[in-house]
Design an enzyme around this catalytic site. Sequence first.
Site, PDB file in Angstrom:
ATOM      1  N   CYS A 183      -1.021   0.601 -11.952  1.00  0.00           N
ATOM      2  CA  CYS A 183      -1.205   0.457 -10.509  1.00  0.00           C
ATOM      3  C   CYS A 183      -0.257  -0.601  -9.954  1.00  0.00           C
ATOM      4  O   CYS A 183      -0.314  -1.771 -10.356  1.00  0.00           O
ATOM      5  CB  CYS A 183      -2.665   0.103 -10.210  1.00  0.00           C
ATOM      6  SG  CYS A 183      -2.944  -0.292  -8.489  1.00  0.00           S
ATOM      7  N   ASP A 221       4.266  -4.911   3.768  1.00  0.00           N
ATOM      8  CA  ASP A 221       4.628  -3.586   3.265  1.00  0.00           C
ATOM      9  C   ASP A 221       6.138  -3.545   3.028  1.00  0.00           C
ATOM     10  O   ASP A 221       6.929  -4.019   3.842  1.00  0.00           O
ATOM     11  CB  ASP A 221       4.212  -2.504   4.278  1.00  0.00           C
ATOM     12  CG  ASP A 221       4.211  -1.113   3.669  1.00  0.00           C
ATOM     13  OD1 ASP A 221       3.128  -0.522   3.551  1.00  0.00           O
ATOM     14  OD2 ASP A 221       5.304  -0.620   3.297  1.00  0.00           O
ATOM     15  N   ASN A 260      -5.699   5.098   4.689  1.00  0.00           N
ATOM     16  CA  ASN A 260      -5.462   6.481   4.292  1.00  0.00           C
ATOM     17  C   ASN A 260      -6.296   6.769   3.048  1.00  0.00           C
ATOM     18  O   ASN A 260      -6.350   5.942   2.135  1.00  0.00           O
ATOM     19  CB  ASN A 260      -3.972   6.701   4.000  1.00  0.00           C
ATOM     20  CG  ASN A 260      -3.113   6.495   5.240  1.00  0.00           C
ATOM     21  OD1 ASN A 260      -3.485   6.906   6.331  1.00  0.00           O
ATOM     22  ND2 ASN A 260      -1.972   5.848   5.088  1.00  0.00           N
ATOM     23  N   HIS A 304      -3.931  -1.025   6.054  1.00  0.00           N
ATOM     24  CA  HIS A 304      -2.670  -1.317   6.731  1.00  0.00           C
ATOM     25  C   HIS A 304      -2.977  -2.065   8.030  1.00  0.00           C
ATOM     26  O   HIS A 304      -3.816  -1.601   8.823  1.00  0.00           O
ATOM     27  CB  HIS A 304      -1.946  -0.030   7.138  1.00  0.00           C
ATOM     28  CG  HIS A 304      -1.481   0.836   6.007  1.00  0.00           C
ATOM     29  ND1 HIS A 304      -0.165   0.881   5.615  1.00  0.00           N
ATOM     30  CD2 HIS A 304      -2.132   1.715   5.212  1.00  0.00           C
ATOM     31  CE1 HIS A 304      -0.029   1.757   4.631  1.00  0.00           C
ATOM     32  NE2 HIS A 304      -1.217   2.284   4.361  1.00  0.00           N
ATOM     33  N   HIS A 360      -4.902   2.488  -4.807  1.00  0.00           N
ATOM     34  CA  HIS A 360      -5.638   1.219  -4.847  1.00  0.00           C
ATOM     35  C   HIS A 360      -5.975   0.945  -3.378  1.00  0.00           C
ATOM     36  O   HIS A 360      -5.051   0.814  -2.559  1.00  0.00           O
ATOM     37  CB  HIS A 360      -4.755   0.113  -5.449  1.00  0.00           C
ATOM     38  CG  HIS A 360      -5.414  -1.233  -5.572  1.00  0.00           C
ATOM     39  ND1 HIS A 360      -5.392  -1.982  -6.746  1.00  0.00           N
ATOM     40  CD2 HIS A 360      -6.096  -1.989  -4.677  1.00  0.00           C
ATOM     41  CE1 HIS A 360      -6.026  -3.125  -6.560  1.00  0.00           C
ATOM     42  NE2 HIS A 360      -6.462  -3.158  -5.303  1.00  0.00           N
ATOM     43  N   GLY A 409      -3.221  11.355   3.184  1.00  0.00           N
ATOM     44  CA  GLY A 409      -1.865  10.868   2.926  1.00  0.00           C
ATOM     45  C   GLY A 409      -1.810   9.582   2.116  1.00  0.00           C
ATOM     46  O   GLY A 409      -0.851   8.823   2.203  1.00  0.00           O
ATOM     47  N   CYS A 425      -2.047  -3.606  -8.431  1.00  0.00           N
ATOM     48  CA  CYS A 425      -2.583  -4.511  -9.465  1.00  0.00           C
ATOM     49  C   CYS A 425      -1.455  -5.365 -10.037  1.00  0.00           C
ATOM     50  O   CYS A 425      -1.649  -6.543 -10.355  1.00  0.00           O
ATOM     51  CB  CYS A 425      -3.291  -3.726 -10.558  1.00  0.00           C
ATOM     52  SG  CYS A 425      -4.948  -3.144 -10.084  1.00  0.00           S
ATOM     53  N   HIS A 452      -6.380   0.103   0.228  1.00  0.00           N
ATOM     54  CA  HIS A 452      -5.613  -0.859   1.036  1.00  0.00           C
ATOM     55  C   HIS A 452      -5.791  -0.577   2.513  1.00  0.00           C
ATOM     56  O   HIS A 452      -5.948   0.567   2.928  1.00  0.00           O
ATOM     57  CB  HIS A 452      -4.132  -0.846   0.654  1.00  0.00           C
ATOM     58  CG  HIS A 452      -3.498   0.516   0.648  1.00  0.00           C
ATOM     59  ND1 HIS A 452      -3.683   1.416  -0.384  1.00  0.00           N
ATOM     60  CD2 HIS A 452      -2.716   1.140   1.553  1.00  0.00           C
ATOM     61  CE1 HIS A 452      -3.018   2.525  -0.115  1.00  0.00           C
ATOM     62  NE2 HIS A 452      -2.419   2.387   1.057  1.00  0.00           N
TER      63      HIS A 452
HETATM   64  P1  AMP Z   1      -0.496   4.757   1.641  1.00  0.00           P
HETATM   65  O1  AMP Z   1       0.392   5.895   2.065  1.00  0.00           O
HETATM   66  O2  AMP Z   1      -1.603   4.478   2.627  1.00  0.00           O
HETATM   67  O3  AMP Z   1      -0.983   4.899   0.224  1.00  0.00           O
HETATM   68  O4  AMP Z   1       0.404   3.461   1.733  1.00  0.00           O
HETATM   69  C1  AMP Z   1       1.043   2.876   0.648  1.00  0.00           C
HETATM   70  C2  AMP Z   1       1.933   1.824   1.221  1.00  0.00           C
HETATM   71  O5  AMP Z   1       2.320   0.956   0.178  1.00  0.00           O
HETATM   72  C3  AMP Z   1       3.218   2.372   1.852  1.00  0.00           C
HETATM   73  O6  AMP Z   1       3.282   1.967   3.224  1.00  0.00           O
HETATM   74  C4  AMP Z   1       4.320   1.733   1.008  1.00  0.00           C
HETATM   75  O7  AMP Z   1       5.451   1.385   1.763  1.00  0.00           O
HETATM   76  C5  AMP Z   1       3.613   0.515   0.432  1.00  0.00           C
HETATM   77  N1  AMP Z   1       4.150   0.022  -0.817  1.00  0.00           N
HETATM   78  C6  AMP Z   1       4.394   0.740  -1.955  1.00  0.00           C
HETATM   79  N2  AMP Z   1       4.868  -0.074  -2.928  1.00  0.00           N
HETATM   80  C7  AMP Z   1       4.898  -1.328  -2.395  1.00  0.00           C
HETATM   81  C8  AMP Z   1       5.304  -2.598  -2.896  1.00  0.00           C
HETATM   82  N3  AMP Z   1       5.752  -2.751  -4.148  1.00  0.00           N
HETATM   83  N4  AMP Z   1       5.217  -3.664  -2.073  1.00  0.00           N
HETATM   84  C9  AMP Z   1       4.767  -3.534  -0.809  1.00  0.00           C
HETATM   85  N5  AMP Z   1       4.371  -2.357  -0.286  1.00  0.00           N
HETATM   86  C10 AMP Z   1       4.440  -1.266  -1.055  1.00  0.00           C
HETATM   87 ZN    ZN Z   2      -4.881  -1.379  -8.639  1.00  0.00          ZN
END
Ligand code: AMP
Ligand code: ZN
Length: 115
Positions: free
Chosen positions: A4, A30, A87, A102, A98, A93, A7, A100
Amino acid sequence: MEDCIFCKIIKREVPSSIVYEDGEIIAFRDVNPMAPVHILVIPKKHISSLVDLEKDDELLIGKIYTVINKIAKQEGIDEKGFRVIVNCGEDGGQEVKHLHFHILGGKKLGVKICG
Ligand code: AMP
Ligand code: ZN
């Protein structure tokens, strides 16, 4: 959760721009921002998605919203407003599995799907 990415951010195995951290919650910018302020707030406990929440997580989710409030003030977007998005699953989407939250702000946001 070994594979992950979030993580790994928590464990500092992947770099990130952290804006808030306490014992249970961490928030970072992000990597692909969709607004001038785009921050992800996550529980340190690996919860895959909103559908995996358990009764015991109720307090944690409340704390996440308090952290969102704090970050909005810290980032100076509290007065003009912002959006919080979660999401969930394939149709929602969700890319990173994990949970989160936004936080998006710093400009007039477009495309309201609801409301
Ligand atoms: P979701 O589509 O809701 O799963 O959003 C995942 C978000 O995680 C996206 O906006 C990505 O740009 C962001 N993301 C993925 N990897 C990283 C990372 N290493 N650091 C910061 N943001 C990330
Ligand atoms: Zn995780």
